[in-house]
Design a protein around this motif. Sequence first.
Motif, PDB file in Angstrom:
ATOM      1  N   HIS A 163     -82.545 -30.518   3.199  1.00  0.00           N
ATOM      2  CA  HIS A 163     -82.008 -30.230   4.529  1.00  0.00           C
ATOM      3  C   HIS A 163     -82.114 -28.726   4.747  1.00  0.00           C
ATOM      4  N   LEU A 164     -82.928 -28.326   5.722  1.00  0.00           N
ATOM      5  CA  LEU A 164     -83.133 -26.917   6.039  1.00  0.00           C
ATOM      6  C   LEU A 164     -82.504 -26.594   7.391  1.00  0.00           C
ATOM      7  N   ASP A 165     -81.923 -25.414   7.479  1.00  0.00           N
ATOM      8  CA  ASP A 165     -81.403 -24.896   8.744  1.00  0.00           C
ATOM      9  C   ASP A 165     -82.014 -23.516   8.915  1.00  0.00           C
ATOM     10  N   LEU A 166     -82.928 -23.387   9.863  1.00  0.00           N
ATOM     11  CA  LEU A 166     -83.694 -22.151  10.032  1.00  0.00           C
ATOM     12  C   LEU A 166     -83.145 -21.252  11.137  1.00  0.00           C
ATOM     13  N   TYR A 167     -81.925 -21.493  11.570  1.00  0.00           N
ATOM     14  CA  TYR A 167     -81.338 -20.719  12.662  1.00  0.00           C
ATOM     15  C   TYR A 167     -81.380 -19.215  12.384  1.00  0.00           C
ATOM     16  N   ARG A 168     -81.148 -18.822  11.140  1.00  0.00           N
ATOM     17  CA  ARG A 168     -81.067 -17.411  10.795  1.00  0.00           C
ATOM     18  C   ARG A 168     -82.418 -16.787  10.469  1.00  0.00           C
ATOM     19  N   ILE A 169     -83.490 -17.544  10.575  1.00  0.00           N
ATOM     20  CA  ILE A 169     -84.825 -17.022  10.286  1.00  0.00           C
ATOM     21  C   ILE A 169     -85.340 -16.250  11.507  1.00  0.00           C
ATOM     22  N   LYS A 204     -73.305 -30.218   2.486  1.00  0.00           N
ATOM     23  CA  LYS A 204     -72.994 -28.908   3.047  1.00  0.00           C
ATOM     24  C   LYS A 204     -74.018 -28.524   4.118  1.00  0.00           C
ATOM     25  N   SER A 205     -73.566 -27.729   5.064  1.00  0.00           N
ATOM     26  CA  SER A 205     -74.477 -27.185   6.055  1.00  0.00           C
ATOM     27  C   SER A 205     -75.307 -26.082   5.404  1.00  0.00           C
ATOM     28  N   PRO A 206     -76.617 -26.097   5.596  1.00  0.00           N
ATOM     29  CA  PRO A 206     -77.453 -25.051   4.999  1.00  0.00           C
ATOM     30  C   PRO A 206     -77.592 -23.803   5.887  1.00  0.00           C
ATOM     31  N   THR A 207     -76.633 -23.565   6.778  1.00  0.00           N
ATOM     32  CA  THR A 207     -76.735 -22.436   7.694  1.00  0.00           C
ATOM     33  C   THR A 207     -76.928 -21.119   6.952  1.00  0.00           C
ATOM     34  N   TYR A 208     -76.200 -20.900   5.875  1.00  0.00           N
ATOM     35  CA  TYR A 208     -76.312 -19.628   5.158  1.00  0.00           C
ATOM     36  C   TYR A 208     -77.240 -19.695   3.957  1.00  0.00           C
ATOM     37  N   SER A 209     -77.324 -20.839   3.315  1.00  0.00           N
ATOM     38  CA  SER A 209     -78.211 -20.981   2.160  1.00  0.00           C
ATOM     39  C   SER A 209     -79.642 -21.285   2.592  1.00  0.00           C
ATOM     40  N   LEU A 210     -79.837 -21.682   3.837  1.00  0.00           N
ATOM     41  CA  LEU A 210     -81.110 -22.084   4.452  1.00  0.00           C
ATOM     42  C   LEU A 210     -81.583 -23.456   3.996  1.00  0.00           C
ATOM     43  N   ILE A 211     -81.294 -23.829   2.767  1.00  0.00           N
ATOM     44  CA  ILE A 211     -81.717 -25.143   2.286  1.00  0.00           C
ATOM     45  C   ILE A 211     -80.672 -25.722   1.338  1.00  0.00           C
ATOM     46  N   ALA A 246     -90.722 -37.050  -0.598  1.00  0.00           N
ATOM     47  CA  ALA A 246     -89.457 -36.370  -0.292  1.00  0.00           C
ATOM     48  C   ALA A 246     -89.181 -36.457   1.200  1.00  0.00           C
ATOM     49  N   LEU A 247     -87.909 -36.390   1.541  1.00  0.00           N
ATOM     50  CA  LEU A 247     -87.511 -36.330   2.941  1.00  0.00           C
ATOM     51  C   LEU A 247     -87.118 -34.896   3.248  1.00  0.00           C
ATOM     52  N   LEU A 248     -87.685 -34.360   4.314  1.00  0.00           N
ATOM     53  CA  LEU A 248     -87.420 -32.998   4.744  1.00  0.00           C
ATOM     54  C   LEU A 248     -86.819 -33.051   6.138  1.00  0.00           C
ATOM     55  N   LEU A 249     -85.543 -32.639   6.259  1.00  0.00           N
ATOM     56  CA  LEU A 249     -84.849 -32.561   7.542  1.00  0.00           C
ATOM     57  C   LEU A 249     -84.779 -31.089   7.917  1.00  0.00           C
ATOM     58  N   VAL A 250     -85.297 -30.734   9.088  1.00  0.00           N
ATOM     59  CA  VAL A 250     -85.375 -29.324   9.462  1.00  0.00           C
ATOM     60  C   VAL A 250     -84.682 -29.078  10.796  1.00  0.00           C
ATOM     61  N   GLU A 251     -83.569 -28.324  10.747  1.00  0.00           N
ATOM     62  CA  GLU A 251     -82.909 -27.866  11.963  1.00  0.00           C
ATOM     63  C   GLU A 251     -83.570 -26.562  12.397  1.00  0.00           C
ATOM     64  N   TRP A 252     -83.730 -26.378  13.693  1.00  0.00           N
ATOM     65  CA  TRP A 252     -84.365 -25.195  14.288  1.00  0.00           C
ATOM     66  C   TRP A 252     -85.816 -25.036  13.793  1.00  0.00           C
ATOM     67  N   PRO A 253     -86.628 -26.094  13.826  1.00  0.00           N
ATOM     68  CA  PRO A 253     -87.990 -26.003  13.305  1.00  0.00           C
ATOM     69  C   PRO A 253     -88.868 -25.004  14.075  1.00  0.00           C
ATOM     70  N   GLU A 254     -88.529 -24.735  15.339  1.00  0.00           N
ATOM     71  CA  GLU A 254     -89.330 -23.796  16.117  1.00  0.00           C
ATOM     72  C   GLU A 254     -89.343 -22.405  15.485  1.00  0.00           C
ATOM     73  N   ARG A 255     -88.352 -22.094  14.662  1.00  0.00           N
ATOM     74  CA  ARG A 255     -88.293 -20.787  14.002  1.00  0.00           C
ATOM     75  C   ARG A 255     -89.187 -20.745  12.767  1.00  0.00           C
ATOM     76  N   GLY A 256     -89.615 -21.899  12.284  1.00  0.00           N
ATOM     77  CA  GLY A 256     -90.479 -21.956  11.109  1.00  0.00           C
ATOM     78  C   GLY A 256     -91.951 -21.965  11.448  1.00  0.00           C
ATOM     79  N   GLY A 257     -92.276 -22.279  12.698  1.00  0.00           N
ATOM     80  CA  GLY A 257     -93.669 -22.263  13.148  1.00  0.00           C
ATOM     81  C   GLY A 257     -94.595 -23.057  12.250  1.00  0.00           C
TER      82      GLY A 257
END
Length: 158
Positions: free
Chosen positions: A78-84, A59-66, A103-114
């Motif tokens: 799998h993280l999606d930080l678009y909404r952060i 699943k896409s983590p767009t709403y759950s974030l992870i 662990a493997l950490l895949l991060v979409e929109w990492p610039e929002r996580g700083g």
Amino acid sequence: MIAALRGSVDEAGLTALAAALAPALRGGGVVHLRGDLGAGKTTFARALLRALGVGQRVKSPTYSLIESYQVGERALHHLDLYRIADPGELEWLGLPDLADPAALLLVEWPERGGAALPPPDLVVRLDHAGSRRDFSLTPASARGADWIAPGLDAAVQT
């Protein structure tokens, strides 16, 4: 350090790129996925997770974030930080608990996580190029350089 691997692929090629990279990621690490909306970050992440053995729906983590998966003894996140809006919002995600070196950490929109995110081993950049996607895989650590060592480019038709 090895230079970035670059190319241009269609959707099937993007999936093949993720599948070719997957064996190198079995030991864990951090991958930052960068690109505009619709550039293929989630498509790449889904293909990578499937190639790593995730048998359930990815699943896409767009709403759950992870979204987290377990394959054998290996944790995949799998993280999606678009909404952060602020990196401080990541505190409740429990990132320190996810930062296990195995662990493997895949991060979409990492610039929002700083600075709240662990540094990447590899940065995957995807850009629109008509019906194709331009990609670059840039190592950000020795581990990331090992991942794209000679041989990965031969596995991907660009």
